[in-house]
Scaffold this active site. Structure first.
Site, short mmCIF file in Angstrom:
data_model
loop_
_atom_site.label_atom_id
_atom_site.label_comp_id
_atom_site.label_asym_id
_atom_site.label_seq_id
_atom_site.Cartn_x
_atom_site.Cartn_y
_atom_site.Cartn_z
N TYR A 174 30.56 19.50 9.41
CA TYR A 174 29.54 20.25 8.16
C TYR A 174 30.63 20.91 7.11
CZ TYR A 174 25.54 22.60 6.50
OH TYR A 174 24.70 22.95 5.40
N ASP A 234 38.54 22.18 4.22
CA ASP A 234 37.07 23.28 4.09
C ASP A 234 37.02 24.30 4.55
OD1 ASP A 234 33.56 22.65 4.68
OD2 ASP A 234 34.64 24.75 3.92
N LYS A 280 31.60 32.78 3.22
CA LYS A 280 31.92 33.33 4.12
C LYS A 280 32.34 34.78 3.78
CE LYS A 280 30.47 30.00 7.47
NZ LYS A 280 28.81 30.17 7.45
P1 KE4 Z 1 26.55 27.41 3.23
O1 KE4 Z 1 26.38 26.58 1.99
O2 KE4 Z 1 25.49 27.53 4.42
O3 KE4 Z 1 26.85 28.94 2.28
O4 KE4 Z 1 28.28 26.60 3.22
C1 KE4 Z 1 28.26 25.84 3.13
C2 KE4 Z 1 29.12 25.45 4.70
C3 KE4 Z 1 30.53 24.60 4.12
N1 KE4 Z 1 31.08 24.42 4.96
C4 KE4 Z 1 31.34 24.85 6.16
C5 KE4 Z 1 32.98 24.34 6.95
C6 KE4 Z 1 30.13 25.85 6.33
O5 KE4 Z 1 31.03 26.09 7.89
C7 KE4 Z 1 29.83 25.88 6.09
C8 KE4 Z 1 28.40 26.50 6.69
N2 KE4 Z 1 28.06 26.93 7.53
C9 KE4 Z 1 27.24 26.90 8.64
C10 KE4 Z 1 27.04 27.34 9.61
N3 KE4 Z 1 27.54 26.43 11.05
C11 KE4 Z 1 25.94 27.94 7.76
C12 KE4 Z 1 24.35 28.64 8.54
C13 KE4 Z 1 23.67 27.96 8.68
O6 KE4 Z 1 23.11 26.53 8.26
O7 KE4 Z 1 22.26 28.85 8.43
#
Ligand code: KE4
Length: 437
Positions: A147, A242, A270
């Site tokens: 993801y 990523d 994060k």
């Molecule tokens: P954000 O756009 O949510 O800040 O980041 C996206 C993203 C990009 N790359 C990786 C490897 C990520 O894990 C994420 C976001 N992680 C999720 C949890 N696995 C965020 C939680 C959510 O979607 O509420």
């Protein structure tokens, strides 16, 4: 089972559902995959959350990995309070951005120049735009179960919330756009070779979570990342790591220093915001100089590099750089993982435990999980039952089989002991409640 009343939380969530889509601002928070009433949080400190009814939970979500120091770390909150009085967003460069950028570039070998943005999605979306511009190619290769945020290019066969909700590809993404994303299988370099062979000189970049954590935690095999690095180089494609989760989590220098692989572009999020909205993408100077205003690749953001998030990030990275931080964190995580594995093995419940540093996932799967196909074989009903048993006993795991458990520096030995005892009780309850699928 220690039932916890959550009347106030439910009342608030009812109101939330009237105004916020599904009562949440990110789908995975809605507990759709685990059932029951979603938590409504009132406050948090250290490794603990307090819900609106005053129930306390040991938190293994930690704002989805952002809070490696735990909630409301006193030095981070003091810095934020001080910065707030100096202004929260200038809309122009501040020295704080330079300070945080310097720490990040010094920490990650593959970075020469970065751009701050406000979310991981913005970082990955921008990274593939630069990769397409740099190579003059259109196709992006990703991995099933990984993801990278919710930008159009990433919403096919993705992990995290899409896997949780069983959304293979999102409506609203034009087929002509979706066709530009190719999916390979994680840890299976042959599927990558096939895609490069069938799309010669068309793939701009491969984007990968160096340790997958959005199909649940799936570490790379020893050859996977080196072979991926070699394949992308040989085919003139860029390699994007990523590291939104793994960056400053697996080590101060992220996965790229753990595995000794230098990607062309790295995305971060994060942890670098210390709990505030901040993310970044960056890489070699010859790539990043394509980004406006130096080059024609446009990317912008009102709150990019805002001083509050920069201060929280700076304080966080300063504390992470302390001698022994990762050794202590990983030792604690190893004790938890060993205890969870022992609880699982002695419970009679069929499952697997994957981990990497302070990341872990308990899969209710009959066989080892090494890719998305394996993760999808998990018994998600049994995971939901386990999640609920743990939650009712005061331990909050991610409400999805396809997420990770995050250990923070704030988790105490007593938290770990309580978690292990709760896990043993919960597995017993799950076993007696219903047979596996
Ligand atoms: P954000 O756009 O949510 O800040 O980041 C996206 C993203 C990009 N790359 C990786 C490897 C990520 O894990 C994420 C976001 N992680 C999720 C949890 N696995 C965020 C939680 C959510 O979607 O509420």
């Amino acid at each position: 089972m220690t039932h916890r009343t959550r009347n106030r939380s439910q009342e608030i969530f009812r109101q939330a559902e009237q105004l916020l889509v599904g009562g949440v601002n990110s789908p995975v928070r809605a507990f759709k995959a685990v059932g029951g009433e979603p938590l409504v949080i009132d406050s948090a400190a250290g490794a603990h959350l307090l819900d609106a009814d005053g129930n306390e939970y040991i938190d293994y979500v930690c704002s989805w990995g952002a809070l490696i120091l735990g909630h409301a770390h006193p030095e981070v909150t003091a810095a934020l309070a001080e910065q707030a009085r100096r202004g929260t967003s200038y809309g122009m460069t501040s020295e704080l951005e330079v300070e945080l950028a310097r720490s990040i570039v010094r920490a990650l070998p593959a970075l020469e120049m970065i751009r701050f943005v406000s979310s991981g999605t913005e970082a990955t979306m921008s990274a593939i735009r630069v990769a397409r511009a740099f190579t003059g190619r259109n196709l992006i290769l990703k991995f099933e179960g990984c993801y990278h945020g919710h930008a159009d290019s990433f919403l096919s066969q993705a992990g995290s919330g899409l896997a949780t909700l069983g959304i293979a590809s999102s409506p609203g993404v034009p087929p002509s756009f979706a066709e530009l994303t190719l999916n390979a299988s994680y840890n299976d370099i042959a599927t990558v070779e096939k895609l490069f062979a069938s799309h010669p000189k068309q793939i701009a970049a491969a984007i990968v979570e160096p340790v997958a954590a959005n199909m649940g935690v799936v570490p790379p095999t020893s050859k996977f990342l080196p072979e991926l690095r070699e394949l992308t180089r040989r085919n003139g494609a860029l390699l994007i790591f990523d590291e939104v989760i793994s960056g400053f989590r697996l080590a101060y220098g992220g996965a790229q220093t753990v595995f000794g692989i230098e990607p062309d572009i790295t995305t971060l999020g994060k942890i670098i915001g210390g709990g505030l909205p901040a993310a970044a993408y960056g890489g070699r100077r010859d790539i990043m100089r394509l980004v406006a205003p130096l080059g024609p690749v446009y990317q912008a953001g009102t709150l990019s590099g805002n001083p509050l998030a920069m201060r929280a990030g700076m304080e966080t990275l300063r504390l992470l750089a302390a001698r022994g931080f990762y050794e202590d964190l990983n030792r604690k995580a190893e004790r938890l993982v060993a205890g969870l594995r022992e609880a699982l093995d002695s419970s009679g419940v069929v499952g697997q435990l994957n981990s990497a540093g302070s990341l872990a996932t308990l899969f209710f799967s009959p066989q080892p999980v090494r890719d998305y196909e394996g993760a999808k074989k998990s018994d998600t009903r049994r995971f939901a039952a386990f999640f609920t048993e743990m939650l009712d006993r005061g331990v909050f795991l991610a409400p999805s089989q396809f997420e990770a458990l995050f250990v923070s520096a704030a988790h105490t030995e007593e938290d770990i002991d309580r978690t292990l005892a709760t896990c043993r009780e919960s597995l017993k309850a799950v076993l007696s409640a219903a047979p596996a699928d």
